[in-house]
Design an enzyme around this catalytic site. Sequence first.
Site, PDB file in Angstrom:
ATOM      1  N   TYR A 136       0.839  -1.201   0.000  1.00 32.31           N
ATOM      2  CA  TYR A 136       0.000   0.000   0.000  1.00 32.31           C
ATOM      3  C   TYR A 136       0.874   1.251   0.000  1.00 32.31           C
ATOM      4  CZ  TYR A 136      -3.730   3.203   1.566  1.00 32.31           C
ATOM      5  OH  TYR A 136      -4.639   4.225   1.685  1.00 32.31           O
ATOM      6  N   GLU A 185       4.162   1.786  -0.574  1.00 31.42           N
ATOM      7  CA  GLU A 185       5.047   1.998  -1.734  1.00 31.42           C
ATOM      8  C   GLU A 185       4.248   2.127  -3.023  1.00 31.42           C
ATOM      9  OE1 GLU A 185       7.874   2.960  -1.218  1.00 31.42           O
ATOM     10  OE2 GLU A 185       9.056   1.728   0.133  1.00 31.42           O
TER      11      GLU A 185
HETATM   12  P1  NAD Z   1     -12.640   1.894   0.203  1.00 38.04           P
HETATM   13  O1  NAD Z   1     -11.984   0.576   0.281  1.00 38.04           O
HETATM   14  O2  NAD Z   1     -13.983   2.064   0.821  1.00 38.04           O
HETATM   15  O3  NAD Z   1     -12.747   2.394  -1.306  1.00 38.04           O
HETATM   16  C1  NAD Z   1     -11.898   1.977  -2.339  1.00 38.04           C
HETATM   17  C2  NAD Z   1     -12.752   1.668  -3.555  1.00 38.04           C
HETATM   18  O4  NAD Z   1     -11.888   1.302  -4.642  1.00 38.04           O
HETATM   19  C3  NAD Z   1     -13.708   0.501  -3.327  1.00 38.04           C
HETATM   20  O5  NAD Z   1     -14.988   0.826  -3.788  1.00 38.04           O
HETATM   21  C4  NAD Z   1     -13.084  -0.628  -4.143  1.00 38.04           C
HETATM   22  O6  NAD Z   1     -14.022  -1.587  -4.571  1.00 38.04           O
HETATM   23  C5  NAD Z   1     -12.431   0.140  -5.263  1.00 38.04           C
HETATM   24  N1  NAD Z   1     -11.337  -0.567  -5.921  1.00 38.04           N
HETATM   25  C6  NAD Z   1     -10.302  -1.229  -5.329  1.00 38.04           C
HETATM   26  N2  NAD Z   1      -9.491  -1.753  -6.262  1.00 38.04           N
HETATM   27  C7  NAD Z   1     -10.016  -1.399  -7.473  1.00 38.04           C
HETATM   28  C8  NAD Z   1      -9.631  -1.633  -8.824  1.00 38.04           C
HETATM   29  N3  NAD Z   1      -8.523  -2.347  -9.115  1.00 38.04           N
HETATM   30  N4  NAD Z   1     -10.404  -1.135  -9.815  1.00 38.04           N
HETATM   31  C9  NAD Z   1     -11.524  -0.423  -9.528  1.00 38.04           C
HETATM   32  N5  NAD Z   1     -11.944  -0.163  -8.271  1.00 38.04           N
HETATM   33  C10 NAD Z   1     -11.181  -0.643  -7.255  1.00 38.04           C
HETATM   34  O7  NAD Z   1     -11.620   2.958   0.842  1.00 38.04           O
HETATM   35  P2  NAD Z   1     -11.759   4.528   1.089  1.00 38.04           P
HETATM   36  O8  NAD Z   1     -11.489   4.777   2.518  1.00 38.04           O
HETATM   37  O9  NAD Z   1     -12.979   5.061   0.473  1.00 38.04           O
HETATM   38  O10 NAD Z   1     -10.488   5.054   0.299  1.00 38.04           O
HETATM   39  C11 NAD Z   1     -10.599   5.667  -0.979  1.00 38.04           C
HETATM   40  C12 NAD Z   1      -9.227   6.173  -1.420  1.00 38.04           C
HETATM   41  O11 NAD Z   1      -8.742   7.129  -0.470  1.00 38.04           O
HETATM   42  C13 NAD Z   1      -8.178   5.066  -1.520  1.00 38.04           C
HETATM   43  O12 NAD Z   1      -7.373   5.315  -2.641  1.00 38.04           O
HETATM   44  C14 NAD Z   1      -7.381   5.228  -0.243  1.00 38.04           C
HETATM   45  O13 NAD Z   1      -6.061   4.796  -0.416  1.00 38.04           O
HETATM   46  C15 NAD Z   1      -7.467   6.734  -0.015  1.00 38.04           C
HETATM   47  N6  NAD Z   1      -7.281   7.056   1.408  1.00 38.04           N
HETATM   48  C16 NAD Z   1      -8.283   6.843   2.321  1.00 38.04           C
HETATM   49  C17 NAD Z   1      -8.066   7.132   3.654  1.00 38.04           C
HETATM   50  C18 NAD Z   1      -9.121   6.938   4.702  1.00 38.04           C
HETATM   51  O14 NAD Z   1      -8.855   7.189   5.873  1.00 38.04           O
HETATM   52  N7  NAD Z   1     -10.350   6.572   4.389  1.00 38.04           N
HETATM   53  C19 NAD Z   1      -6.818   7.629   4.073  1.00 38.04           C
HETATM   54  C20 NAD Z   1      -5.824   7.794   3.119  1.00 38.04           C
HETATM   55  C21 NAD Z   1      -6.071   7.528   1.797  1.00 38.04           C
END
Ligand code: NAD
Length: 313
Positions: free
Chosen positions: A144, A146
């Site tokens: 994640y 990297e």
């Molecule tokens: P989440 O897991 O609820 O959402 C991620 C979404 O991406 C999901 O709907 C999943 O099905 C989809 N997904 C995963 N792999 C995929 C692929 N190969 N193709 C298409 N869709 C794909 O997580 P979240 O908390 O909503 O996070 C959303 C983004 O924000 C992510 O990129 C995460 O790294 C980033 N982020 C979130 C937080 C947090 O605290 N919530 C903090 C830092 C970064």
Amino acid sequence: MKRILVTGGAGFLGSHLCERLVESGHDVLCVDNYFTGSKSNIAHLLGNPRFELMRHDVTFPLYVEVDEIYNLACPASPIHYQHDPVQTTKTSVHGAINMLGLAKRLKARILQASTSEVYGDPEVHPQPESYWGRVNPIGVRSCYDEGKRCAETLFFDYWRQHRLPIKVVRIFNTYGPRMHPNDGRVVSNFIVQALRGQDITIYGDGSQTRSFCYVDDLIEAMQRMMATPEEITGPVNVGNPGEFSMLELAEKVIQLTASSSRLEFRPLPSDDPSQRQPDIGLARRVLNGWQPTVALDEGLDRTIAYFKKRLSV
Ligand code: NAD
Ligand code: UDP
Ligand code: UDP
């Protein structure tokens, strides 16, 4: 009115973003492979003619016509991103290449949902954007951390090499309604455990800290970032600087849910950062005075109300 692509739009943050963009009058294309997201998160938008849903994995090329791209596709909780770590890296890296290639063809603005994990287990506190981080390149969180770092590299190389208008936000721990109840993140775990009267699982001694941002504040920052002048690329930290230990969080959740749950101490997972707090000075400056408005107690109340309904307790 713009045509806006949201990858990962059926996830926790993505579904709130889709909702806000549709409300603002834009046409939204939500792309998701439903790995951690679900149709129920965006079911209420399905009847809206401004909203369109496409099942697609971003590690494969995508040919659509849009004006702006928010790239959120990536599992975000340690349990989920460690479930298939090779796929996690592919999603971040191949996903970024495909979405950047799409943006390049369309000359579209593209925003990357990066993460505070790029700082790893930081020695500088709070973390400013100028800090390069302390990340283990071969540990269980590396797929994640990297992956997201490489995605940032790609964004900045597309900007330098192709003059692509990019925006990178580094998101710190964000919580709120539509978090997955079983994804193992601390806020959802504690609330679900408290509501069910189960023991609250504290990893390690609970002295490690995180800074928790309510989802509405985060979405506001993302939208403001997308609207900044072209020379503002970021990376920009977005989060709530209010910092709490996991013990403090557990106490708050127990109090707000009036739960009889007790604390249960479990081993600390490897590479778990000991402290984390965003320096949001840059965000305040470039996002028109943006700052978080929802305090932890209020945000927890709203999130608890969501889980009560969802778990029917
Ligand atoms: P989440 O897991 O609820 O959402 C991620 C979404 O991406 C999901 O709907 C999943 O099905 C989809 N997904 C995963 N792999 C995929 C692929 N190969 N193709 C298409 N869709 C794909 O997580 P979240 O908390 O909503 O996070 C959303 C983004 O924000 C992510 O990129 C995460 O790294 C980033 N982020 C979130 C937080 C947090 O605290 N919530 C903090 C830092 C970064
Ligand atoms: N790509 C895509 N949609 C597009 C344009 C490109 O998914 O509309 C993908 C395509 O798979 C390509 C990647 O983005 O491999 C990178 O595109 P770029 O134009 O930067 O590089 P190249 O095509 O030379 O590999
Ligand atoms: N954590 C905990 N109990 C849980 C889940 C998580 O004590 O049931 C701790 C975890 O060890 C970490 C912090 O809470 O120190 C935040 O974990 P989360 O997975 O939510 O986010 P991240 O570690 O990615 O910031």
